[in-house]
Design a protein around this motif. Structure first.
Motif, PDB file in Angstrom:
ATOM      1  N   HIS A 117       0.858  -1.188   0.000  1.00  0.00           N
ATOM      2  CA  HIS A 117       0.000   0.000   0.000  1.00  0.00           C
ATOM      3  C   HIS A 117       0.893   1.237   0.000  1.00  0.00           C
ATOM      4  O   HIS A 117       1.970   1.232   0.578  1.00  0.00           O
ATOM      5  N   ARG A 118       0.433   2.304  -0.627  1.00  0.00           N
ATOM      6  CA  ARG A 118       1.280   3.498  -0.777  1.00  0.00           C
ATOM      7  C   ARG A 118       1.764   4.075   0.561  1.00  0.00           C
ATOM      8  O   ARG A 118       2.822   4.693   0.624  1.00  0.00           O
ATOM      9  N   GLY A 122       4.695   1.246   1.404  1.00  0.00           N
ATOM     10  CA  GLY A 122       5.685   0.935   0.376  1.00  0.00           C
ATOM     11  C   GLY A 122       6.028  -0.543   0.393  1.00  0.00           C
ATOM     12  O   GLY A 122       5.357  -1.337   1.041  1.00  0.00           O
TER      13      GLY A 122
END
Ligand SMILES: *Cc1c(COP(=O)(O)O)cnc(C)c1O
Length: 354
Positions: A321-322, A325
């Motif tokens: 997930h952003r 990372g």
């Protein structure tokens, strides 16, 4: 070729379930009509809804214990608001273990006092807070059993007399727990149960009806209970596929059987992460999720090679997930052991290259 699907959600479902669901879209059980073109009040669909609700309670070991299972719309995200609407009179406590907890806190604050009883935010949610005390004057304590994004999972739930509300979206039906400790459990279907569009709510009836505010009908659990989860048109396809998945799980031996498989899958990947110097785990070891394994690559120069190898092997959905990372391998109930094996082989091959 079918890919190895490590997606965090919507996610992999059992092949047999997909097969049966596709057939039902064309024609449901030889009735000459599609599942999605019949009345939700027809005897065929009423039977499906009843089956889905009773299977959910049966698998959780909650039959005959004062609980009701509902299949509602709006995703787990609507439950952030709905739980507070129905249960928050004066003050509620929340344990902040990640993005989803934060969103739940935000909604509850619209309706009353919210105290953050514990939080792991300072370490970007890489662990589950422990050893905190729960105030005794709370209307309820809200927990997130599995933090899908960060890859942490609550192993021991706090002991308290305060009612427990738990977002189990990403680990319901994956491990054995004493579910009767919880007063309300909710889970979006699309992580471990079915397609997006339905949300399972399991509620102990005696916690309802205690708040003083007026509750809009669609947000009122009591109304949904009274209408047997048919207050309005339910998400028929999502309910049907959830029912098939729950039946699949029951036939497999229930939660006890799947938990054993899930533990083997998780052990396989975590031992590779720990032994292989090219990778490092994100979550604190004792809090590691059986469902979502989060990890990083230690040598950035190897990233492109790893990504290419994964792609060539048909591995899908392992980007982190952003907000974290790195990588995240989601290993929900329907993910075969073999898929984890393929990923782990690539990880160890990469070590030899590095
Ligand atoms: C995915 C997820 C949600 C959000 O679910 P929606 O159905 O998209 O609203 C909430 N909580 C957890 C733990 C999740 O994994």
């Amino acid at each position: 070729m079918k890919k190895h699907n490590f997606s965090a959600g919507p996610c992999i479902l059992p092949k047999e379930v997909m097969q049966k669901a596709s057939e039902a879209v064309l024609e449901l059980d030889g009735i000459g009509l599609s599942l999605i073109e019949i009345s939700h009040r027809s005897k065929e669909f009423v039977a499906i809804m009843d089956k889905a609700r009773s299977l959910a309670l049966e698998l959780l070991g909650l039959e005959g214990k004062g609980y009701q299972a509902l299949f509602l719309h709006g995703g787990a995200s609507l439950q952030f608001l709905m739980t507070a609407y129905n249960l928050l009179d004066k003050k509620a406590g929340y344990v902040n273990t990640g993005t989803w907890s934060q969103k739940a806190i935000k909604e509850a604050r619209l309706l009353g006092d919210v105290v953050e009883v514990a939080s792991s935010q300072e370490q970007n949610f890489n662990h589950i807070p422990k050893g905190y005390s729960v105030p005794s004057d709370l209307d309820y304590l809200h927990l997130t059993s599995n933090n899908t994004i960060f890859g942490t999972q609550i192993k021991e739930f706090p002991k308290t007399n305060v009612p427990l509300v738990c977002d189990m979206s990403s680990d319901i039906f994956s491990r054995q727990l004493d579910f009767s400790k919880f007063d309300l459990i909710y889970a979006g279907a699309q992580k471990n149960m079915g397609p997006a569009g339905a949300t399972l709510v399991v509620v102990k009836e005696d916690i309802l009806g205690k708040v003083s505010r007026k509750i809009p009908s669609m947000l009122d659990y009591s109304i949904h209970v009274k209408q047997e989860s048919m207050f309005n048109t339910p998400p028929v396809f999502a309910v049907y596929v959830s029912m098939l998945t729950l039946q699949w799980l029951k036939d497999l031996g229930g939660i006890a059987a799947i938990e054993e498989i899930n533990e083997r899958k998780a052990n396989l990947i975590y031992s590779e992460i720990d032994l292989n110097p090219v990778f490092s785990g994100y979550a604190a070891k004792e809090d590691r999720s059986l469902m979502n394994a989060t990890f990083n690559i230690t040598d950035d120069a190897l990233k492109d090679t790893f990504d290419t190898m994964c792609k060539e092997a048909g591995i899908s959905g392992i980007n982190g997930h952003r907000s974290v990372g790195g990588y995240r391998a989601s290993m929900y109930n329907a993910l075969p052991m073999e898929s984890v094996g393929v990923l782990v082989d690539i990880m160890s091959e990469l070590e030899k290259k590095g």
